[in-house]
Each structure stands twice: as C-alpha cells, then as structure tokens.
Write a protein that holds these residues in place. Structure first.
Motif, PDB file in Angstrom:
ATOM      1  N   UNK A 238       0.859  -1.181   0.000  1.00 42.25           N
ATOM      2  CA  UNK A 238       0.000   0.000   0.000  1.00 42.25           C
ATOM      3  C   UNK A 238       0.895   1.231   0.000  1.00 42.25           C
ATOM      4  N   UNK A 239       0.544   2.201  -0.810  1.00 40.94           N
ATOM      5  CA  UNK A 239       1.214   3.500  -0.785  1.00 40.94           C
ATOM      6  C   UNK A 239       0.214   4.539  -0.288  1.00 40.94           C
ATOM      7  N   UNK A 240       0.607   5.292   0.718  1.00 38.39           N
ATOM      8  CA  UNK A 240      -0.216   6.374   1.254  1.00 38.39           C
ATOM      9  C   UNK A 240       0.429   7.703   0.873  1.00 38.39           C
ATOM     10  N   UNK A 241      -0.225   8.448  -0.006  1.00 39.69           N
ATOM     11  CA  UNK A 241       0.331   9.693  -0.525  1.00 39.69           C
ATOM     12  C   UNK A 241      -0.366  10.904   0.087  1.00 39.69           C
ATOM     13  N   UNK A 242       0.383  11.899   0.560  1.00 38.98           N
ATOM     14  CA  UNK A 242      -0.260  13.158   0.936  1.00 38.98           C
ATOM     15  C   UNK A 242      -0.669  13.911  -0.325  1.00 38.98           C
ATOM     16  N   UNK A 243      -1.812  14.538  -0.283  1.00 39.43           N
ATOM     17  CA  UNK A 243      -2.256  15.328  -1.426  1.00 39.43           C
ATOM     18  C   UNK A 243      -1.403  16.577  -1.560  1.00 39.43           C
ATOM     19  N   UNK A 244      -0.991  16.871  -2.783  1.00 35.63           N
ATOM     20  CA  UNK A 244      -0.339  18.130  -3.126  1.00 35.63           C
ATOM     21  C   UNK A 244      -1.194  18.831  -4.173  1.00 35.63           C
ATOM     22  N   UNK A 245      -1.240  20.145  -4.111  1.00 34.60           N
ATOM     23  CA  UNK A 245      -1.878  20.939  -5.157  1.00 34.60           C
ATOM     24  C   UNK A 245      -0.760  21.686  -5.865  1.00 34.60           C
ATOM     25  N   UNK A 246      -0.361  21.189  -7.022  1.00 35.56           N
ATOM     26  CA  UNK A 246       0.800  21.725  -7.730  1.00 35.56           C
ATOM     27  C   UNK A 246       0.364  22.654  -8.854  1.00 35.56           C
ATOM     28  N   UNK A 247       1.234  23.597  -9.230  1.00 36.75           N
ATOM     29  CA  UNK A 247       0.902  24.529 -10.311  1.00 36.75           C
ATOM     30  C   UNK A 247       0.527  23.810 -11.598  1.00 36.75           C
ATOM     31  N   UNK A 248      -0.421  24.390 -12.311  1.00 38.01           N
ATOM     32  CA  UNK A 248      -0.899  23.940 -13.612  1.00 38.01           C
ATOM     33  C   UNK A 248      -1.752  22.678 -13.553  1.00 38.01           C
ATOM     34  N   UNK A 249      -2.051  22.181 -12.347  1.00 35.03           N
ATOM     35  CA  UNK A 249      -2.929  21.019 -12.223  1.00 35.03           C
ATOM     36  C   UNK A 249      -4.383  21.472 -12.116  1.00 35.03           C
ATOM     37  N   UNK A 250      -5.298  20.521 -12.243  1.00 35.60           N
ATOM     38  CA  UNK A 250      -6.718  20.850 -12.169  1.00 35.60           C
ATOM     39  C   UNK A 250      -7.105  21.455 -10.839  1.00 35.60           C
ATOM     40  N   UNK A 251      -6.634  20.886  -9.732  1.00 39.58           N
ATOM     41  CA  UNK A 251      -6.971  21.431  -8.412  1.00 39.58           C
ATOM     42  C   UNK A 251      -6.402  22.827  -8.229  1.00 39.58           C
ATOM     43  N   UNK A 252      -5.232  23.076  -8.783  1.00 38.80           N
ATOM     44  CA  UNK A 252      -4.638  24.413  -8.680  1.00 38.80           C
ATOM     45  C   UNK A 252      -5.490  25.433  -9.417  1.00 38.80           C
ATOM     46  N   UNK A 253      -5.990  25.047 -10.572  1.00 39.41           N
ATOM     47  CA  UNK A 253      -6.831  25.971 -11.344  1.00 39.41           C
ATOM     48  C   UNK A 253      -8.166  26.227 -10.648  1.00 39.41           C
TER      49      UNK A 253
END
Length: 461
Positions: A238-253
């Motif tokens: 299992x991989x547990x990833x913290x969410x990042x909001x990076x430039x030019x991504x959908x969440x960033x927009x």
C-alpha cells in the motif's frame, strides 16, 4: 559517526515541501548543448544489472492532483505512432549499449500515464519492444505495471500476467465517491472494487493500492473507510500519498485566491490535517500486519517472495536506468537525461507529437550532469528516506568518506529536530518516526545550491 546537535529550538518547518522521487529533480534538467551520443555515455557503465522503464503518456482522464507527463486520450492512431517511435528508440538505445560486454536487465516497469490505456494487443507490442528490441527477459525479472480502475480489464491483465508481470499498482486514491470527486477523479467505488477483483483473478503476485490523504472534506473516519476497503483485498503493498496541489494542475486551477495571512493559516491547518491522517494511516496499517518501508510505502509482513524481492521506493533512481518514452528518465553515473518536461496539456501534446516524429534517438537531449557531490547527496537521500536507513559502511565503501563529515550542517539540523533515530545501532543512520513523517521536508533540505537554483529558474510550462 557523531552528529552534533544544537541546544536552540529549531525553526518551524513545513512538513510537505515536495515529494522527492528523483534527484536531481527534472526541473533542474536543461537542454544539453553538445547532445552527447548515448554510445559514449554508456561505454564505461556497468550493464549487467540494468533497470528498464517504458513510459506510456496517456490516460483516460486527468486527475485534479496530477502533474505527471500525460495527456488525455490518443486520437487518430496516436498510440500506434507512439509505439512506432518507442520501437525506433529501443533499437537506437540497444545499439548504443553495445555488445562489448554482457547487457542484462534485472528489473522492468511500465509506467505513465496509464500503461493499460493501451489495448491488449498494444500491450503485447510493448512487451515485444522490451524483449525483442532491448533483450529484457520479462518472465525472469520483476515487472511492475501501473493501472487504473477503468483500464484494468480482464484482457489487458491476462496479457500482463502471461508476459511475466509480478506487480500491478492501481491508483484508487479514495474508496469514498465524494472524496474521489473532490480530487477531480471521477470514479465509483463499485467500479474500483470490480477492477480489484479482476486483478486478483489474474493472479499477478503483488497488488499495490495507492491511496491519498488530505482531500477536501476527508475525515479520520472516512480515511479509515478507505484504508479498511483496501485492506479487505489484502494487498501486498500500500502506498499512502499526501495530497499536493501543484501549479498547472486541475486542483490548482480550481483554487481561489486569498490574502497572505489567510493563505498561511489555511496552509498550516492543511499541514496539520495531513500529518494527523498520515499518523492514523500508518498506525492502522502497522496494526494490521504491514511493515513501513518508507513514509509512503507499506508492505504486508507475510507477502510472497515476489514482494520481498521487489524494488524499494528509490530503486528506480539508481544508476543503470534505461528509460524509453518521452516522459522517461535515464541514469548513468555522470548524467541523468530525458526529453523535455511539461505539465500544461498543450505543451505535453506538442512534446509527444515531436517524439512520434523523431527518427534519431542516438543522443541525449535534455539532462543534468551529476558530479561527486551530487552523487553523495543522492545516495544519502535515497537511503535515508527508507525506513531501514543508511549503513554508514556502505556509504564509506562507495565514496571513501563519512556522511557526517560530508553533510555536518544538514545532519545536525535533522538531529536537532528529532528526525534522526538516536536508538539506531552503531553504524546505521536512520530516521525516527518523526523524521519519516517529515520526509517531504527532509528530502528537499538535502538539495544542493546548484540544483535549487536551477529548479527556481525553471519556467513552468
């Protein structure tokens, strides 16, 4: 090895600066003026235990958090043209490796994007490129393949199982439909569960499930819901990833502009939420028979040998890496190289189009040279970020020096913050639980000034 500690309180640090999955980071790469010939780059490199990575830059959708090099869809037979180019590249790279000594691949991986975006027939062709052009014996080495719920179809999985896949990694991110929508990942839990059932039916030895914490609206209870849903399938990893909001991504927009004070408060609250959910997830998996391999990776303690022998987080960052495809990196001891990199969809499409029309793949185009200092930093980074830690004797055998002497300021800072395990056996440099939790701050702290400057000067596209 002695680490000097400071008695003064260390300054506050952001726990989530960046995920260090490669060093130097690709944003530190630049066009190579001399375009060195691959034959010259690989002439003196050991080639008897290479890693092979094939990159497929296509997805059916682009998730809101994704900043990977991938495009949505592949119109007008683009996958055919891409596989044609990949085949040409493989021929050129294998020729550059030469036949003066043994050329052998010890591991292989298909990543992206989503490799299973390809049809079953196209996956057969991808495997043929790896085997017939590069000489990789896929049925004899660990082969890891990434997939998604909608593309993990029975016919594709049958091809992968038949061609020797030992590990399938599926990006689920959340079993809670509302959270999936919040992450701009349109999927239904029922479809995810069906895909997991097909993977298990394919009898590929190792199943990895990716989950994300820190999604808007996620709570400890909903996070545990996703964890328990994943555990029901008894995944080997299992991989547990913290969410990042990076430039030019959908969440960033989708983000809204706020004042600097409000933004700082918002960031602090989000950091605290992610740290809390990380601890909940870590403790839950440890209590259910999983061992922590790194901040992100957890492996079932009774997993089969295929999982125990599989690569750790950093294995794809070792020297002797051959990357094929326009989003893949290759690593020699002195140069890391690739093709151009972008996040913006128009730029990605342009780069893919250029790749598909390229005839000459005999030279490195974009990259960064790695000197002795960078090699030491890289070795320290990729070892220290693993839960097992860094045996100082291994470092000393490779470089003839001691990490405490090479990086006294950095290691003293880590010790002052409680990030180093004071109870580690002599000769082992290992992170404490607090240090593992802060891996995404610790990793970037080891970047060299030159790499930092190059990353800062990178123009996003």
């Amino acid at each position: 090895m002695t680490i000097t500690t400071s008695t003064s309180a260390p300054p506050a640090v952001r726990p989530y600066e960046s995920y260090v999955y490669a060093y130097p980071h690709k944003t530190a790469y630049r066009p190579l003026a001399d375009r060195p010939a691959l034959r010259d780059l690989w002439a003196a490199e050991p080639k008897d235990a290479l890693s092979l990575y094939l990159h497929i830059p296509f997805c059916e959708v682009r998730c809101g958090f994704c900043n990977l090099f991938t495009r949505i869809g592949a119109p007008e037979e683009l996958t055919t043209r891409y596989l044609d180019a990949l085949d040409r590249q493989a021929v050129a790279v294998r020729e550059a490796l030469g036949d003066e000594g043994p050329v052998r691949f010890a591991a292989a991986a298909f990543g992206g994007g989503t490799p299973t975006f390809l049809t079953a027939g196209e996956l057969e062709r991808l495997c043929d490129t790896a085997e017939k052009r590069m000489g990789a014996e896929l049925r004899s080495v660990p082969l890891s393949v990434e997939t998604s719920p909608s593309t993990a179809t029975a016919d594709r999985l049958a091809v992968l199982a038949d061609r020797g896949a030992t590990r399938v990694s599926i990006g689920v991110q959340s079993f809670v439909d509302a959270e999936a929508r919040a992450a701009v990942r349109p999927q239904r839990r029922a479809d995810v569960e069906a895909a997991l059932g097909r993977i298990r039916e394919a009898a590929i030895p190792v199943l990895n499930i990716d989950l994300i914490y820190g999604i808007d609206g996620q709570t400890e209870r909903s996070w545990l819901t996703s964890l328990d849903a994943a555990l029901a399938w008894r995944p080997e990893e299992l991989y547990l990833y913290p969410l990042y909001v990076r430039p030019l991504t959908g969440l960033h927009r989708l983000g809204t502009a706020v004042g600097p004070d409000a933004e700082a408060l918002e960031q602090t609250a989000w950091d605290e939420q992610r740290l809390r959910l990380y601890a909940v997830g870590r403790d839950h998996l440890l209590a259910h028979g999983y061992e922590q391999v790194s901040m992100r990776m957890f492996r079932r303690a009774d997993a089969p040998r295929e999982a125990q022998d599989g690569p750790e987080d950093y294995a794809c960052q070792t020297d002797g890496m051959i990357g094929l495809g326009c989003g893949a990196r290759s690593y020699t001891a002195g140069l890391h190289y690739s093709f151009d990199y972008a996040v913006d969809m128009r730029e990605i499409r342009s780069i893919i189009d250029r790749f598909t029309t390229t005839d000459d793949f005999s030279r490195a185009e974009v990259g960064r040279f790695v000197d002795a200092d960078e090699a030491r930093r890289r070795h320290l980074l990729q070892s220290l970020l693993q839960a097992a830690g860094l045996p100082v004797a291994d470092y000393r055998a490779r470089f003839g020096t001691d990490p405490g002497a090479d990086f006294p300021a950095e290691l003293a800072k880590f010790a002052a913050r409680g990030w180093l395990d004071r109870a580690a056996p002599d000769g082992l440099l290992r992170l404490s639980p607090l240090g593992l939790a802060h891996s995404d701050a610790l990793g970037p702290a080891l970047f060299s000034p030159g790499v930092r400057a190059a990353m800062a000067a990178y123009e996003r596209k």
